[in-house]
Design a protein around this motif. Structure first.
Motif, PDB file in Angstrom:
ATOM      1  N   HIS A  51      28.791 -40.659  26.513  1.00 30.67           N
ATOM      2  CA  HIS A  51      30.046 -39.690  27.051  1.00 30.67           C
ATOM      3  C   HIS A  51      28.932 -38.829  28.333  1.00 30.67           C
ATOM      4  O   HIS A  51      28.312 -38.279  27.621  1.00 30.67           O
ATOM      5  CB  HIS A  51      30.362 -38.932  26.098  1.00 30.67           C
ATOM      6  CG  HIS A  51      31.815 -38.162  26.578  1.00 30.67           C
ATOM      7  ND1 HIS A  51      32.092 -37.165  25.153  1.00 30.67           N
ATOM      8  CD2 HIS A  51      31.616 -37.129  27.705  1.00 30.67           C
ATOM      9  CE1 HIS A  51      33.543 -36.189  26.228  1.00 30.67           C
ATOM     10  NE2 HIS A  51      32.487 -36.412  27.357  1.00 30.67           N
ATOM     11  N   ALA A  52      28.963 -39.385  29.090  1.00 32.33           N
ATOM     12  CA  ALA A  52      28.655 -38.280  30.208  1.00 32.33           C
ATOM     13  C   ALA A  52      29.173 -37.184  31.123  1.00 32.33           C
ATOM     14  O   ALA A  52      30.433 -38.379  30.865  1.00 32.33           O
ATOM     15  CB  ALA A  52      27.652 -38.882  31.487  1.00 32.33           C
ATOM     16  N   THR A  72      28.774 -42.751  41.210  1.00 29.33           N
ATOM     17  CA  THR A  72      27.438 -42.258  39.786  1.00 29.33           C
ATOM     18  C   THR A  72      27.691 -42.462  38.734  1.00 29.33           C
ATOM     19  O   THR A  72      27.230 -42.667  37.506  1.00 29.33           O
ATOM     20  CB  THR A  72      27.737 -40.586  40.055  1.00 29.33           C
ATOM     21  OG1 THR A  72      26.927 -40.416  41.409  1.00 29.33           O
ATOM     22  CG2 THR A  72      26.429 -40.251  38.939  1.00 29.33           C
ATOM     23  N   ALA A  73      28.766 -42.984  37.729  1.00 27.42           N
ATOM     24  CA  ALA A  73      29.302 -42.617  36.886  1.00 27.42           C
ATOM     25  C   ALA A  73      29.071 -44.103  36.964  1.00 27.42           C
ATOM     26  O   ALA A  73      28.597 -44.621  35.258  1.00 27.42           O
ATOM     27  CB  ALA A  73      31.040 -42.244  37.271  1.00 27.42           C
ATOM     28  N   ALA A  74      29.592 -44.667  37.666  1.00 28.25           N
ATOM     29  CA  ALA A  74      28.467 -46.814  37.717  1.00 28.25           C
ATOM     30  C   ALA A  74      28.110 -46.193  37.139  1.00 28.25           C
ATOM     31  O   ALA A  74      27.016 -47.621  36.426  1.00 28.25           O
ATOM     32  CB  ALA A  74      29.209 -47.145  38.876  1.00 28.25           C
ATOM     33  N   ALA A  75      26.534 -45.465  37.877  1.00 20.20           N
ATOM     34  CA  ALA A  75      25.380 -46.341  37.859  1.00 20.20           C
ATOM     35  C   ALA A  75      24.685 -45.827  36.335  1.00 20.20           C
ATOM     36  O   ALA A  75      24.140 -46.279  35.732  1.00 20.20           O
ATOM     37  CB  ALA A  75      24.838 -44.927  38.805  1.00 20.20           C
ATOM     38  N   VAL A  76      26.159 -44.911  35.917  1.00 22.23           N
ATOM     39  CA  VAL A  76      25.332 -43.999  34.251  1.00 22.23           C
ATOM     40  C   VAL A  76      25.922 -45.027  33.028  1.00 22.23           C
ATOM     41  O   VAL A  76      24.613 -45.504  32.582  1.00 22.23           O
ATOM     42  CB  VAL A  76      26.543 -42.309  34.126  1.00 22.23           C
ATOM     43  CG1 VAL A  76      25.737 -42.214  33.001  1.00 22.23           C
ATOM     44  CG2 VAL A  76      25.205 -42.029  34.848  1.00 22.23           C
ATOM     45  N   ALA A  77      26.830 -46.000  33.519  1.00 14.40           N
ATOM     46  CA  ALA A  77      27.056 -46.774  32.602  1.00 14.40           C
ATOM     47  C   ALA A  77      26.365 -48.052  32.271  1.00 14.40           C
ATOM     48  O   ALA A  77      25.961 -48.314  31.705  1.00 14.40           O
ATOM     49  CB  ALA A  77      28.942 -46.487  32.931  1.00 14.40           C
ATOM     50  N   THR A  78      26.215 -48.369  33.779  1.00  8.86           N
ATOM     51  CA  THR A  78      25.283 -49.846  33.783  1.00  8.86           C
ATOM     52  C   THR A  78      23.982 -49.775  33.253  1.00  8.86           C
ATOM     53  O   THR A  78      23.727 -50.148  32.945  1.00  8.86           O
ATOM     54  CB  THR A  78      25.340 -49.816  35.886  1.00  8.86           C
ATOM     55  OG1 THR A  78      26.336 -49.615  35.718  1.00  8.86           O
ATOM     56  CG2 THR A  78      24.137 -51.022  35.705  1.00  8.86           C
ATOM     57  N   ALA A  79      23.678 -48.423  33.005  1.00  5.89           N
ATOM     58  CA  ALA A  79      22.396 -47.822  32.982  1.00  5.89           C
ATOM     59  C   ALA A  79      22.150 -48.122  31.331  1.00  5.89           C
ATOM     60  O   ALA A  79      20.846 -47.901  30.770  1.00  5.89           O
ATOM     61  CB  ALA A  79      21.675 -46.201  33.564  1.00  5.89           C
ATOM     62  N   HIS A 119      34.216 -36.631  33.872  1.00  5.54           N
ATOM     63  CA  HIS A 119      34.028 -38.141  32.132  1.00  5.54           C
ATOM     64  C   HIS A 119      33.783 -39.300  31.676  1.00  5.54           C
ATOM     65  O   HIS A 119      34.425 -40.293  32.974  1.00  5.54           O
ATOM     66  CB  HIS A 119      34.666 -37.826  30.363  1.00  5.54           C
ATOM     67  CG  HIS A 119      35.049 -36.321  30.529  1.00  5.54           C
ATOM     68  ND1 HIS A 119      34.827 -35.792  29.181  1.00  5.54           N
ATOM     69  CD2 HIS A 119      35.998 -35.569  31.163  1.00  5.54           C
ATOM     70  CE1 HIS A 119      35.398 -34.855  29.298  1.00  5.54           C
ATOM     71  NE2 HIS A 119      35.556 -33.741  30.344  1.00  5.54           N
ATOM     72  N   VAL A 120      32.430 -39.978  31.657  1.00  3.86           N
ATOM     73  CA  VAL A 120      32.171 -41.429  31.319  1.00  3.86           C
ATOM     74  C   VAL A 120      31.951 -41.932  30.111  1.00  3.86           C
ATOM     75  O   VAL A 120      30.947 -41.272  29.398  1.00  3.86           O
ATOM     76  CB  VAL A 120      30.844 -41.550  32.219  1.00  3.86           C
ATOM     77  CG1 VAL A 120      30.126 -43.248  32.208  1.00  3.86           C
ATOM     78  CG2 VAL A 120      30.799 -41.347  33.851  1.00  3.86           C
TER      79      VAL A 120
END
Length: 112
Positions: free
Chosen positions: A37-38, A66-73, A100-101
């Motif tokens: 949860h970012a 950026t959200a996609a990068a966070v989810a992938t990481a 929210h991610v």
């Protein structure tokens, strides 16, 4: 202006930073609703997603990438939810645009 997310972006309030770009900052939510949860925020202050879209549409698109990068990481490249809350009636509590991610559990539908 007294904005919590502006203070986080400025480094005046600590946060667990997950990803930084020229126009965005992503950090962990302090009250997570899922294993991931970012929050992804623009560096510039806009009260909500609609204001950001009108003022800096490219930054709105960068929030999503950026959200996609966070989810992938975090190990969730294909299964995550993105949520904007706009207005107190929709659950927005900090009036600085934030995306929210969420990932890592069955998120079901409808949300809530």
């Amino acid at each position: 202006m007294d904005c919590l997310f502006c203070a986080i972006v400025a480094g005046d309030v600590p946060a667990t930073t997950l990803h930084v770009t020229e126009h965005t900052v992503a950090f962990s939510d302090i009250s997570p609703q899922a294993p991931l949860h970012a929050l992804v925020v623009p560096r510039t202050h806009f009260a909500n997603a609609a204001e950001l879209a009108a003022g800096e549409p490219a930054t709105l698109a960068e929030l999503v990438s950026t959200a996609a990068a966070v989810a992938t990481a975090a190990g969730y490249p294909d299964d995550y939810r993105l949520v904007f809350n706009t207005g107190a009636g929709a659950g927005q509590t900090v009036f600085h645009t934030h995306l929210h991610v969420l990932a890592g559990r069955d998120l079901g539908w409808p949300p809530g």
